[in-house]
Write an enzyme that holds these catalytic residues in place. Structure first.
Site, PDB file in Angstrom:
ATOM      1  N   ASP A 198      55.314  39.955  19.831  1.00 47.21           N
ATOM      2  CA  ASP A 198      53.984  39.517  19.395  1.00 47.21           C
ATOM      3  C   ASP A 198      53.189  40.651  18.760  1.00 47.21           C
ATOM      4  O   ASP A 198      53.570  41.814  18.876  1.00 47.21           O
ATOM      5  CB  ASP A 198      53.192  39.005  20.611  1.00 47.21           C
ATOM      6  CG  ASP A 198      53.614  37.605  21.021  1.00 47.21           C
ATOM      7  OD1 ASP A 198      53.803  36.765  20.129  1.00 47.21           O
ATOM      8  OD2 ASP A 198      53.747  37.377  22.235  1.00 47.21           O
ATOM      9  N   ARG A 202      61.415  38.365  19.140  1.00 48.34           N
ATOM     10  CA  ARG A 202      60.289  38.216  18.215  1.00 48.34           C
ATOM     11  C   ARG A 202      59.014  38.686  18.900  1.00 48.34           C
ATOM     12  O   ARG A 202      58.252  37.876  19.422  1.00 48.34           O
ATOM     13  CB  ARG A 202      60.197  36.764  17.750  1.00 48.34           C
ATOM     14  CG  ARG A 202      61.229  36.452  16.670  1.00 48.34           C
ATOM     15  CD  ARG A 202      61.361  34.971  16.458  1.00 48.34           C
ATOM     16  NE  ARG A 202      61.886  34.329  17.670  1.00 48.34           N
ATOM     17  CZ  ARG A 202      61.978  33.024  17.849  1.00 48.34           C
ATOM     18  NH1 ARG A 202      61.586  32.204  16.932  1.00 48.34           N
ATOM     19  NH2 ARG A 202      62.472  32.538  18.976  1.00 48.34           N
ATOM     20  N   ARG A 248      54.164  39.492  29.905  1.00 47.28           N
ATOM     21  CA  ARG A 248      52.727  39.777  30.000  1.00 47.28           C
ATOM     22  C   ARG A 248      52.045  38.890  31.041  1.00 47.28           C
ATOM     23  O   ARG A 248      51.086  39.328  31.717  1.00 47.28           O
ATOM     24  CB  ARG A 248      52.074  39.631  28.629  1.00 47.28           C
ATOM     25  CG  ARG A 248      52.484  40.764  27.684  1.00 47.28           C
ATOM     26  CD  ARG A 248      52.195  40.447  26.232  1.00 47.28           C
ATOM     27  NE  ARG A 248      50.778  40.192  26.003  1.00 47.28           N
ATOM     28  CZ  ARG A 248      50.279  39.700  24.863  1.00 47.28           C
ATOM     29  NH1 ARG A 248      51.102  39.409  23.866  1.00 47.28           N
ATOM     30  NH2 ARG A 248      48.998  39.504  24.735  1.00 47.28           N
ATOM     31  N   TYR A 257      62.417  45.061  28.878  1.00 46.00           N
ATOM     32  CA  TYR A 257      61.049  45.395  28.472  1.00 46.00           C
ATOM     33  C   TYR A 257      60.438  46.389  29.458  1.00 46.00           C
ATOM     34  O   TYR A 257      60.787  46.399  30.641  1.00 46.00           O
ATOM     35  CB  TYR A 257      60.170  44.140  28.459  1.00 46.00           C
ATOM     36  CG  TYR A 257      60.387  43.231  27.271  1.00 46.00           C
ATOM     37  CD1 TYR A 257      59.637  43.398  26.111  1.00 46.00           C
ATOM     38  CD2 TYR A 257      61.337  42.215  27.307  1.00 46.00           C
ATOM     39  CE1 TYR A 257      59.826  42.564  25.015  1.00 46.00           C
ATOM     40  CE2 TYR A 257      61.530  41.380  26.200  1.00 46.00           C
ATOM     41  CZ  TYR A 257      60.764  41.562  25.058  1.00 46.00           C
ATOM     42  OH  TYR A 257      60.945  40.754  23.978  1.00 46.00           O
TER      43      TYR A 257
END
Lengths: 269, 269
Positions: A61, A59, A208, A121
């Site tokens: 952001d 999910r 992040r 990622y």
């Protein structure tokens, strides 16, 4: 009296690419356009207007991109091919920057979310004086020269199985803060610094927050081993700030068997 | 009575990156925003409001991008460094996707346009079924699988010194249609097909017309040697259509001596 038999459906796995810029994120929100709403709206048109809920692997952001997001949907059973479904969804998702790269029929109990055993990622930093021109919206701009050797050393402290509370968003809803980080690699290609992260799953904002912390090491503000101390502190304030969403992209989701292995996207157009 | 002595000026070479999407092209037009207007507007603010004309190496069309465009401007003489000029121009060009990567003081007779002896362009094709998601606006989407071996063979017919009338826009204002093409390379990286073109100078639309023609070879519509016949015909209608601007970027301009060799963009931020 018996209930009517449910209409037969086919479950489809979808591999998606999108630019996160115009969206409030994957998930529907009270206001704003979500990637989920665009996908489900297109799928609903193929199901005669009936709602088609989707389940997603990651999910993402607001502002986060995807090159290999995976979702699944159930559609009325039929003779559709993966290529036809891909093309029909892409047609109905126009002009939004979301596309289905692959569509593949999967078993009815297969889940894009719960069958996933790996997420990868990529975070990209543009490391130069001038702000981004061509790359605006897809990189984090860091003016101060980054020492990627120091960042790589710091990253090594985060590898393996740890309590990642220090790198977890306060809003994170996961039951446990323990995750196993299998890869956290820092590579420079000219002005671009790439950070590759791979794990079974991540906490909310974990990538992040790790990137925002590694950046402090890259600029020289932190010694590399301060990252080990930040991890051990198990307190969000011990780690660095959250890096902006623009630089992040979900690259791939791994499953025990690749549902897209037949590569329907390679069918002649 | 004598004329007043002209105010002393410094000539600056500027290396620029921009996203061509929002612009009508490099050059000022009757309507719409040009890259030139953005640059000259910012430069004018550094010259106390006086107009600052610019001269550019490659007058890119609407939608064409640049990673290494070069221009020059004259500013009132002063103690400015290249880094300060770059930062000041980038500040005043906000929020437009145009940035100065390097600024370097050059001799008063140096010209971004007339001193240039080499231009390098890159054209990118996204070769897959799904339309672009993340790359929208920076690639040409071609669904039909391209055979890059055939395209490379076709490209070899265009190398060297030729009359490129067949690949020249009707609006082209060059005195001669003869150009020497030093490089025309076709390389595949996964779904991306890159076409690299290099010459002292190009005719208007030459790269895009060559790409549009090579695409016909890649899809199998043309035999590779039909490109040699198209060149020999010296007639625009003999070659393929013009490829869209989105895929094209001016990558670099070469000079006898690199004005940016001292790399002011590497100064710590």
């Amino acid at each position: 009296m018996t209930d009517p038999a449910p209409s037969p459906t086919d479950r489809w796995a979808l591999r998606l690419e999108y630019h996160g810029g115009p969206f409030v994120g994957w998930q529907r929100q009270a206001a704003g356009l979500s990637v989920q709403a665009v996908l489900e709206g297109a799928a609903s048109r193929l199901a005669g207007g009936a709602p088609v809920p989707s389940i997603v692997a990651g999910r993402t952001d607001a502002g986060v991109h995807a090159r290999g997001q995976v979702a699944h949907i159930d559609l009325p059973a039929g003779a559709l091919t993966g290529g036809k479904l891909r093309d029909a969804l892409n047609f109905h998702m126009k002009p939004h920057p979301v596309v289905v790269l692959d569509a593949a029929r999967v078993a009815p109990d297969w889940s894009a979310r719960f069958s996933a055993e790996r997420r990868r990622y990529l975070f990209r930093i543009l490391n130069r004086s001038a702000r981004p021109g061509l790359e605006a919206g897809t990189v984090w701009h860091v003016r101060h020269p980054l020492d990627t050797g120091r960042m790589a050393e710091a990253a090594s402290h985060l590898l393996g199985r740890h309590d990642f509370t220090s790198f977890r968003a306060s809003a994170c809803q996961a039951n446990s803060p323990v995750r196993t980080l299998d890869r956290l690699e820092v590579v420079r290609h000219g002005e671009i610094v790439e950070i590759h992260a791979e794990a079974r799953s991540f906490l909310h904002h974990q990538v992040r927050n790790m990137v925002g912390t590694l950046k402090l090491v890259g600029t020289g503000d932190w010694a590399p081993d301060r990252v080990a101390a930040a991890l051990a502190a198990r307190h969000r304030a011990a780690a660095g700030p959250t890096a902006p969403a623009d630089g992040l992209a979900l690259m791939a989701v791994g499953y025990p068997t690749d549902p897209f292995a037949s590569r329907p996207d390679q069918e002649p157009g």
